[in-house]
Design a protein around this motif. Sequence first.
Motif, short mmCIF file in Angstrom:
data_model
loop_
_atom_site.label_atom_id
_atom_site.label_comp_id
_atom_site.label_asym_id
_atom_site.label_seq_id
_atom_site.Cartn_x
_atom_site.Cartn_y
_atom_site.Cartn_z
N UNK A 189 0.73 -0.97 0.10
CA UNK A 189 0.30 0.17 -0.05
C UNK A 189 0.70 1.25 0.07
N UNK A 190 1.89 1.30 0.87
CA UNK A 190 2.70 2.26 0.65
C UNK A 190 3.55 2.64 -0.52
N UNK A 191 3.95 1.51 -1.27
CA UNK A 191 4.40 1.94 -2.68
C UNK A 191 3.27 2.31 -3.47
N UNK A 192 2.05 1.92 -3.45
CA UNK A 192 1.03 2.50 -4.33
C UNK A 192 0.80 3.92 -4.08
N UNK A 193 0.99 4.24 -2.76
CA UNK A 193 0.62 5.55 -2.32
C UNK A 193 1.84 6.46 -2.84
N UNK A 194 3.20 5.98 -2.78
CA UNK A 194 4.32 6.97 -3.75
C UNK A 194 3.94 7.05 -5.08
N UNK A 195 3.63 5.71 -5.70
CA UNK A 195 3.36 5.82 -7.07
C UNK A 195 2.18 6.78 -7.29
N UNK A 196 1.12 6.91 -6.60
CA UNK A 196 -0.11 7.89 -6.86
C UNK A 196 0.09 9.13 -6.50
N UNK A 197 1.27 9.21 -5.55
CA UNK A 197 1.47 10.78 -5.26
C UNK A 197 2.19 11.15 -6.51
N UNK A 198 3.14 10.57 -7.18
CA UNK A 198 3.73 10.86 -8.40
C UNK A 198 2.78 11.21 -9.80
N UNK A 199 1.59 10.51 -9.66
CA UNK A 199 0.76 10.65 -10.72
C UNK A 199 -0.15 11.87 -10.35
N UNK A 200 -0.40 12.24 -9.15
CA UNK A 200 -0.93 13.50 -8.73
C UNK A 200 -0.12 14.94 -9.26
N UNK A 201 1.06 14.64 -8.95
CA UNK A 201 2.09 15.73 -9.11
C UNK A 201 2.14 15.95 -10.67
N UNK A 202 2.36 15.08 -11.32
CA UNK A 202 2.12 15.14 -12.84
C UNK A 202 0.89 15.42 -13.23
N UNK A 203 -0.18 15.37 -13.01
CA UNK A 203 -1.43 15.96 -13.30
C UNK A 203 -1.69 17.14 -12.94
N UNK A 204 -0.97 17.63 -11.61
CA UNK A 204 -1.35 19.02 -11.23
C UNK A 204 -0.38 19.91 -12.22
N UNK A 205 0.85 19.44 -12.68
CA UNK A 205 1.54 20.22 -13.30
C UNK A 205 1.10 20.35 -14.81
N UNK A 206 0.59 19.28 -15.43
CA UNK A 206 0.51 19.32 -16.85
C UNK A 206 -0.82 18.66 -17.35
N UNK A 207 -1.61 18.00 -16.33
CA UNK A 207 -3.04 17.71 -16.80
C UNK A 207 -3.10 16.22 -17.49
N UNK A 208 -1.58 15.63 -17.45
CA UNK A 208 -1.66 14.27 -17.95
C UNK A 208 -1.48 13.24 -17.01
N UNK A 209 -2.14 12.04 -17.23
CA UNK A 209 -2.20 10.93 -16.32
C UNK A 209 -1.11 10.13 -16.91
N UNK A 210 -0.04 9.90 -16.15
CA UNK A 210 1.08 9.03 -16.59
C UNK A 210 0.91 7.68 -16.41
N UNK A 211 0.72 6.79 -17.56
CA UNK A 211 0.51 5.56 -17.40
C UNK A 211 1.88 4.69 -17.44
N UNK A 212 2.82 5.43 -17.60
CA UNK A 212 4.17 4.67 -17.55
C UNK A 212 4.84 4.94 -15.91
N UNK A 213 4.15 5.28 -15.01
CA UNK A 213 4.49 5.24 -13.81
C UNK A 213 4.93 4.11 -13.21
N UNK A 214 4.24 2.90 -13.38
CA UNK A 214 4.55 1.88 -12.72
C UNK A 214 5.78 1.34 -13.69
N UNK A 215 6.27 1.35 -14.95
CA UNK A 215 7.53 1.04 -15.70
C UNK A 215 8.54 1.81 -15.11
N UNK A 216 8.41 3.11 -14.76
CA UNK A 216 9.65 3.80 -14.24
C UNK A 216 9.97 3.16 -12.77
N UNK A 217 8.90 2.92 -12.13
CA UNK A 217 9.35 2.13 -10.76
C UNK A 217 9.83 0.70 -11.03
N UNK A 218 9.46 0.10 -12.11
CA UNK A 218 9.91 -1.35 -12.43
C UNK A 218 11.33 -1.07 -12.78
#
Length: 640
Positions: A15-44
């Motif tokens: 759950x903590x890992x999901x939280x960190x990934x989702x925080x990054x998704x929120x940041x990217x959307x805040x800044x650009x309005x884009x949902x980053x579907x590659x967030x898991x691949x970056x973590x991988x």
Amino acid sequence: MNDLILFPILGLGAGAVYALLSLGIVLIHKGTGTVNFAQGAIAGCSAIYFGIATSNGTPLLTAALTCIITAGIGGALFYAVVMRQLRQAPALARIVATLGLMLLLQGVATQVWKVPTVVARPIFPVDSIRILGMNFGIDRVYLTGTAIVLAVVLWAAYRYTRFGIVTRAASGNERGVALLGYSPDAIGAANWALGCMLAALAGVLFAPIAALNISTLTLLVVPALAAALVGRFDSFGITVAVALAIGAAQSLLTRFWTQPGINDALPFVLIVVVMVVTGQLIPGRGARETSRLPLAPAVRRRAAPLAAVAAITVLGLVLLGNTYRDGIVTSLIMVMLALSLVVVTGFTGQISLMQMAFAGLAAFAVSKLGQDLGLPFPVPIILSAVIVVPIGVAIGFASLRVRGISLAVVTLGAAVAVSSFLFGNASWTGGADGSHVPSPSLFGWSLDSVAHPVRFGIVTLVVTLALMAGVLNIRMSSLGRRMLAVRSNERAAAASGINVQMTKLQAFGLSTFVAGVGGGMLAYQLGAVAFTRFAPIASIMLLALAYIGGIATVYGALTAGVIANGGVLYVALTSVDAISEWWIIISGAMLIINAVVQPDGIALAVRQQVGWAVRRFRTPPPAAITSTPAATPAPTAVDA
């Protein structure tokens, strides 16, 4: 009773890992309005590098900082080179760009690291502690604390610092922020860098407690997206709380429910319940979408192009060897599957990332109907395609409440749930051996794809041409015009009297039927259907191929079939060493380039160039201008 407490605690690590990934998704959307579907691949990628580096003696802090800093630099560069060009593009272009990045990273990881067997060294202590008579690792406490602390820090930073205030202002009005002297591009690059750094941190922390498999790690984006969606891509606190709850619930389910894949289905259930009940959850940006959608040019009823395709295909089947024959059949089947995306995404604008899941359901149904019930070919294909239509329509109901990026999230979650819950069930799929499909025959003629590849290829060609003609007719019909109107502007379409809801459901139903036919033909080609063929990454690859070929045209689907993995072009290039290993990387790179440079796809680009050449050839040269003496005007009364 203790299990009701112990297993949720154990799930807090994930759950903590999901939280960190989702925080990054929120940041990217805040800044650009884009949902980053590659967030898991970056973590991988970060997790695999961290595991290999630390196992080879690299200090923990050095390896972790390398991952985080590299991810930050890569995120900023990706924004500057790609996403900056798409800042005001439609949602489809931005989605395919991040999906291209996902494919690219997954391909690079597979090519560079293969499947590593190392075990990453943990950053946090792994000592066991005992509370209320229960033993669990203290690292769960550290992981949860890290996620909570980062959420608090980000909340404070984005609420009270100048950077955070400007980012929130840009989310509401980019033009106003630019007039105040702040660069939306600089804001976007910074948020992309921070979001990717959080993904890398998630990978580093997850590496010691997970298998280092890039395919599995890439799909961590689904529960992270579920958490970010509930937080409306805005609230750090709600996002982290939901992510931790997902991890705890998944762990608890493993204790009381042994059904394979139930954990992966949970985020999808959450996504559907929350999004469909509450409606559009992804907030809009304060920027107009000025870029046009991919062209869907008008077509005419002309048999010549289809006849040319048929003639070339038949010649290839008759004259070439079995390797090329198999490639031709694979290309034809991929054309069918790409046609399903042309209908639902190209014509109607509804982004679906589960077309291969529909095909897989139909393929396994063909196996059951043909093998268990003994129904003759082609009856199982038709029945299976009809059977999966209600499932597609059910997914279509989600499009009545959500659209664009939100619908892409829903369909990706559905693809993961189907793949894990159904395809991962050995009793349904036959496990590693697959589900057997009987050899087809028609009017006493064997159509076995191995024994009689030419016969099977010709039958596949007939089915493909029929579907191409059907989709062309849809494009020319009133239904096709309604679909394009809905794609362009749903409110304007509704105002003009179009039933938007019915049009969407019809599009999903028709596209699901086409995908089901393609899945049925694939089942007969393979002879034994394996669930790996229909994994979520296969749906993403299909969207990539359709977009590269031209997602809004029938001949774009034909191009997608030609360039598909295992298709004609793939077979022709296998003479190049290791081309198959690089194919996913090539596809990801081409998808990114197409999203920026040629959103209309290869088929339309070729058509435009051919049209220009034809016009150039047919246009006569300008007539030579010769000088002639000016005629003397006749005298007038005044002159006289």
